[in-house]
Design an enzyme around this catalytic site. Structure first.
Site, PDB file in Angstrom:
ATOM      1  N   LYS A 282       0.402   9.506  -2.787  1.00  0.00           N
ATOM      2  CA  LYS A 282       0.325   8.050  -2.859  1.00  0.00           C
ATOM      3  C   LYS A 282      -0.980   7.549  -2.250  1.00  0.00           C
ATOM      4  O   LYS A 282      -1.677   6.714  -2.845  1.00  0.00           O
ATOM      5  CB  LYS A 282       1.512   7.399  -2.134  1.00  0.00           C
ATOM      6  CG  LYS A 282       1.568   5.887  -2.325  1.00  0.00           C
ATOM      7  CD  LYS A 282       2.650   5.251  -1.489  1.00  0.00           C
ATOM      8  CE  LYS A 282       2.160   4.992  -0.095  1.00  0.00           C
ATOM      9  NZ  LYS A 282       3.059   4.129   0.705  1.00  0.00           N
TER      10      LYS A 282
ATOM     11  N   ASP B 160       5.164   3.321  -4.502  1.00  0.00           N
ATOM     12  CA  ASP B 160       5.829   3.147  -3.209  1.00  0.00           C
ATOM     13  C   ASP B 160       7.235   2.614  -3.448  1.00  0.00           C
ATOM     14  O   ASP B 160       7.717   2.576  -4.583  1.00  0.00           O
ATOM     15  CB  ASP B 160       5.018   2.216  -2.302  1.00  0.00           C
ATOM     16  CG  ASP B 160       5.022   0.768  -2.788  1.00  0.00           C
ATOM     17  OD1 ASP B 160       5.491   0.507  -3.919  1.00  0.00           O
ATOM     18  OD2 ASP B 160       4.557  -0.106  -2.033  1.00  0.00           O
TER      19      ASP B 160
END
Length: 226
Positions: A136, A154
């Site tokens: 991420k 997320d």
């Protein structure tokens, strides 16, 4: 990876929306905010890497509060190493998991100096090799700094994707693939920012603000609030 209750997802995942509906959703997002921006404060690509790494299990606002002072004195790997572990720890002690994160900041700074001449690499594999930098974080940096259509999934995107039907998936990788496969190419650059901001402020976990949602009529979420 994410609990369904925490994400505010009840029942089954929404069905995948068709291309034309997804295009209309992102056309509306674009009209409302043509150039969405991430909310983590940074002054260069190095401080962006550090800020995103620090944001794990912490709010952007909390990270920004801590890093304003940190980046004022250490905005390069060399300056961060000069500040040292104790100095970094003191600056970020209000952030969750600050002790381990401080160690990671020092370690990744050392690697950047030793292996990359103090420069941040622009490949996902190289970024993910740095301590405290996961997929991420790497995708955020690739997208925000180099303009690559990398998708940082997320909790907000995972929730929104599964509720709406824009990018449903059972895990982060599945949602990332759904974004890449189903969102039109001309919206890929800003897709994750639009979805993060929508999930953070409108499609919230417990009581989504469906009455204020600009895509309410297109969303597959069954339990819309009045």
């Amino acid at each position: 990876m994410f609990g369904r209750v925490a994400l505010g997802i009840r029942g089954n995942m929404a069905k995948q929306l068709d291309y034309h509906t997804i295009r209309e959703i992102f056309t509306r997002f674009h009209a409302a905010e043509p150039e969405p921006k991430g909310e983590l404060e940074h002054v260069n690509v190095y401080t962006l890497v550090v800020a995103v790494a620090l944001s794990a299990q912490a709010t952007d606002a909390g990270v920004n509060k801590a890093t304003r002072g940190l980046f004022a004195v250490a905005d390069t790997p060399e300056k961060m190493l000069a500040l040292g572990l104790e100095g970094v720890t003191e600056h970020i002690k209000t952030i969750g998991l600050f002790r381990q994160k401080a160690k990671n900041v020092i370690k990744l700074s050392q690697i950047l100096v030793d292996e990359y001449d103090g420069e941040v690499p622009n490949s996902r594999a190289a970024l993910q090799s740095l301590p405290g930098v996961g997929r991420k974080t790497a995708n955020v940096v690739l997208n925000m700094w180099w303009g690559m259509p990398a998708q940082a999934v997320d909790t907000h995107i995972f929730r929104f994707g599964n509720r709406s039907g824009v990018c449903p998936g059972k895990d982060v990788i599945a949602v990332e693939r759904a974004i890449e496969d189903n969102i039109p190419a001309d919206f890929q650059r800003h897709a994750h920012h639009w979805m993060i901001l929508h999930g953070r402020y409108i499609c919230v976990a417990r009581k989504p603000k469906c009455n204020a949602c600009l895509i309410r009529d297109l969303c597959e979420f069954e339990d819309k609030t009045p």
